[in-house]
Design an enzyme around this catalytic site. Structure first.
Site, PDB file in Angstrom:
ATOM      1  CG  ASN A   8      -1.638   1.148   1.493  1.00  0.00           C
ATOM      2  OD1 ASN A   8      -1.802   2.066   0.791  1.00  0.00           O
ATOM      3  ND2 ASN A   8      -2.043   1.530   2.674  1.00  0.00           N
ATOM      4  CD1 TRP A   9       3.195   1.070  -3.308  1.00  0.00           C
ATOM      5  CD2 TRP A   9       3.308   2.611  -4.906  1.00  0.00           C
ATOM      6  NE1 TRP A   9       3.741   0.316  -4.131  1.00  0.00           N
ATOM      7  CE2 TRP A   9       3.754   1.202  -5.445  1.00  0.00           C
ATOM      8  CE3 TRP A   9       3.217   3.615  -6.125  1.00  0.00           C
ATOM      9  CZ2 TRP A   9       4.249   1.060  -6.604  1.00  0.00           C
ATOM     10  CZ3 TRP A   9       3.847   3.578  -7.043  1.00  0.00           C
ATOM     11  CH2 TRP A   9       4.638   2.131  -7.491  1.00  0.00           C
ATOM     12  CE  LYS A  10       0.327   3.534   4.679  1.00  0.00           C
ATOM     13  NZ  LYS A  10       0.255   3.766   6.001  1.00  0.00           N
ATOM     14  CG  HIS A 100      -5.682   1.648   5.227  1.00  0.00           C
ATOM     15  ND1 HIS A 100      -5.306   2.752   5.723  1.00  0.00           N
ATOM     16  CD2 HIS A 100      -4.699   0.719   5.057  1.00  0.00           C
ATOM     17  CE1 HIS A 100      -3.752   2.428   6.276  1.00  0.00           C
ATOM     18  NE2 HIS A 100      -3.605   1.166   5.646  1.00  0.00           N
ATOM     19  CD  GLU A 102      -3.009   5.548   6.601  1.00  0.00           C
ATOM     20  OE1 GLU A 102      -2.690   5.696   5.396  1.00  0.00           O
ATOM     21  OE2 GLU A 102      -1.749   5.175   7.507  1.00  0.00           O
ATOM     22  CD  GLU A 172      -3.047  -2.678   7.440  1.00  0.00           C
ATOM     23  OE1 GLU A 172      -2.061  -2.866   6.806  1.00  0.00           O
ATOM     24  OE2 GLU A 172      -3.674  -1.589   7.326  1.00  0.00           O
ATOM     25  N   GLY A 178       2.734   2.410  10.762  1.00  0.00           N
ATOM     26  CA  GLY A 178       3.628   3.618  10.705  1.00  0.00           C
ATOM     27  C   GLY A 178       4.202   4.044  11.846  1.00  0.00           C
ATOM     28  CB  SER A 217       5.719  -1.335  12.126  1.00  0.00           C
ATOM     29  OG  SER A 217       5.266  -0.104  11.997  1.00  0.00           O
ATOM     30  N   GLY A 238       2.848  -1.122   4.180  1.00  0.00           N
ATOM     31  CA  GLY A 238       3.097   0.270   3.919  1.00  0.00           C
ATOM     32  C   GLY A 238       4.507   0.872   3.634  1.00  0.00           C
ATOM     33  N   GLY A 239       5.199   1.259   4.664  1.00  0.00           N
ATOM     34  CA  GLY A 239       6.517   1.935   4.565  1.00  0.00           C
ATOM     35  C   GLY A 239       7.427   1.093   3.613  1.00  0.00           C
TER      36      GLY A 239
HETATM   37  C1  PEP Z   1      -0.764   0.200   6.238  1.00  0.00           C
HETATM   38  O1  PEP Z   1      -0.955   1.316   6.157  1.00  0.00           O
HETATM   39  O2  PEP Z   1      -1.121  -0.742   5.653  1.00  0.00           O
HETATM   40  C2  PEP Z   1       0.624  -0.240   6.765  1.00  0.00           C
HETATM   41  C3  PEP Z   1       0.701  -1.639   7.128  1.00  0.00           C
HETATM   42  O3  PEP Z   1       1.631   0.604   7.104  1.00  0.00           O
HETATM   43  P1  PEP Z   1       3.118   0.412   7.641  1.00  0.00           P
HETATM   44  O4  PEP Z   1       3.637  -0.950   7.166  1.00  0.00           O
HETATM   45  O5  PEP Z   1       4.003   1.597   7.065  1.00  0.00           O
HETATM   46  O6  PEP Z   1       2.937   0.293   9.105  1.00  0.00           O
END
Ligand code: PEP
Length: 260
Positions: A8-10, A100, A102, A172, A178, A217, A238-239
């Site tokens: 997920n590039w956001k 999600h 966010e 999640e 994040g 994370s 994500g990241g």
């Molecule tokens: C996400 O937003 O789906 C996610 C898992 O982010 P991160 O890996 O950056 O915690």
């Protein structure tokens, strides 16, 4: 059971960077261990490019899919600035993230809205990737199992049993997204087993095969412990999906953990 690694590039990357990352991920996933489905969820403007470049990985036998990060809950109409499920489908997009954290946190999205989105996605032959997970306070006060069960029941109330074959769930924990904090493999496994049990109670035995991904994370240095857990079927990243090396390392880790 499918194993899935989804990125997920956001709201990141310009068009040049997006092309470079997609080219690297799709090209190099040909050399990664087989058996892992690779999913990329770039921002809307890059979806057509992602569909085109995913063909490179498909050509060498990788199950490569493209997901949107969001969709509108109505089929079409006067909703300025929104993107509909039929539009996504017509571009060749395979899947879509739903609920999600966010979207829940910053845009007030509810699981009732998620139910409407899931309904439309299934109607158009797409895969909903339904996100669930408790906040920090709910983890600390011990209500996390009840919270996640309520989220799943809210989103899946109207899903036909036959459609569970196209559903993916991502656990999640909001406190881990994040933040650099990760659920321990055992915390995640316990929740994934609870999610699987809940899915079966809602959707019957067919729901036992729904892949349940971990997100929060997840990085190459902590992935192995998580992916080795029996009820963790891959990750929503994500990241670490923004760097080809890291994302490829996670595909490899998922493939290694799930080898028979
Ligand atoms: C996400 O937003 O789906 C996610 C898992 O982010 P991160 O890996 O950056 O915690």
């Amino acid at each position: 059971m499918r194993t899935i690694l989804a990125g997920n590039w956001k709201m990141n990357k310009d068009a040049t960077e997006a092309r470079a990352l997609l080219t690297a991920v799709m090209g190099r996933s040909c050399k990664a261990p087989t058996g892992v489905e690779v999913v990329v969820a770039p921002p809307f403007p890059y979806l057509a490019m992602a569909v085109e470049l995913a063909a490179v990985a498909r050509d060498c036998g990788v199950v490569a899919k493209v997901a949107a990060q969001n969709c509108h809950h109505k089929e079409n109409g006067a909703y300025t600035g929104e993107v509909s499920v039929p539009m996504l489908r017509s571009l060749g997009v395979d899947a879509c993230l739903v609920a999600h954290s966010e979207r829940r946190q910053y845009f007030g999205e509810t699981y009732a809205l998620a139910a409407d989105k899931i309904h439309l996605l299934l109607q158009y032959g797409m895969e909903p990737i339904l996100c669930c997970g408790e906040g920090q306070e709910e983890r600390e006060n011990g209500s996390f199992n009840a919270v996640v069960e309520r989220q799943l029941r809210g989103a899946l109330a109207t899903v036909d049993r036959k459609d569970y074959a196209r559903l993916v769930v991502a656990y999640e924990p909001v406190w881990a997204i994040g933040t650099g904090l990760t659920a321990t493999p055992q915390q995640a496994q316990d929740m994934h087993a609870h999610i699987r049990g809940t899915l079966v109670r809602i959707g019957g035995e067919a729901a036992r095969e729904v892949p349940v991904l971990y997100g929060g994370s997840c990085k190459p240095d902590n992935a192995e412990g998580l992916f080795n857990m029996p009820d963790i079927n891959g990750g929503l990243i994500g990241g670490a999906s923004l760097e080809a090396d890291q994302f490829l390392a996670l595909i490899t880790a998922a493939g290694r953990a799930k080898q028979p």
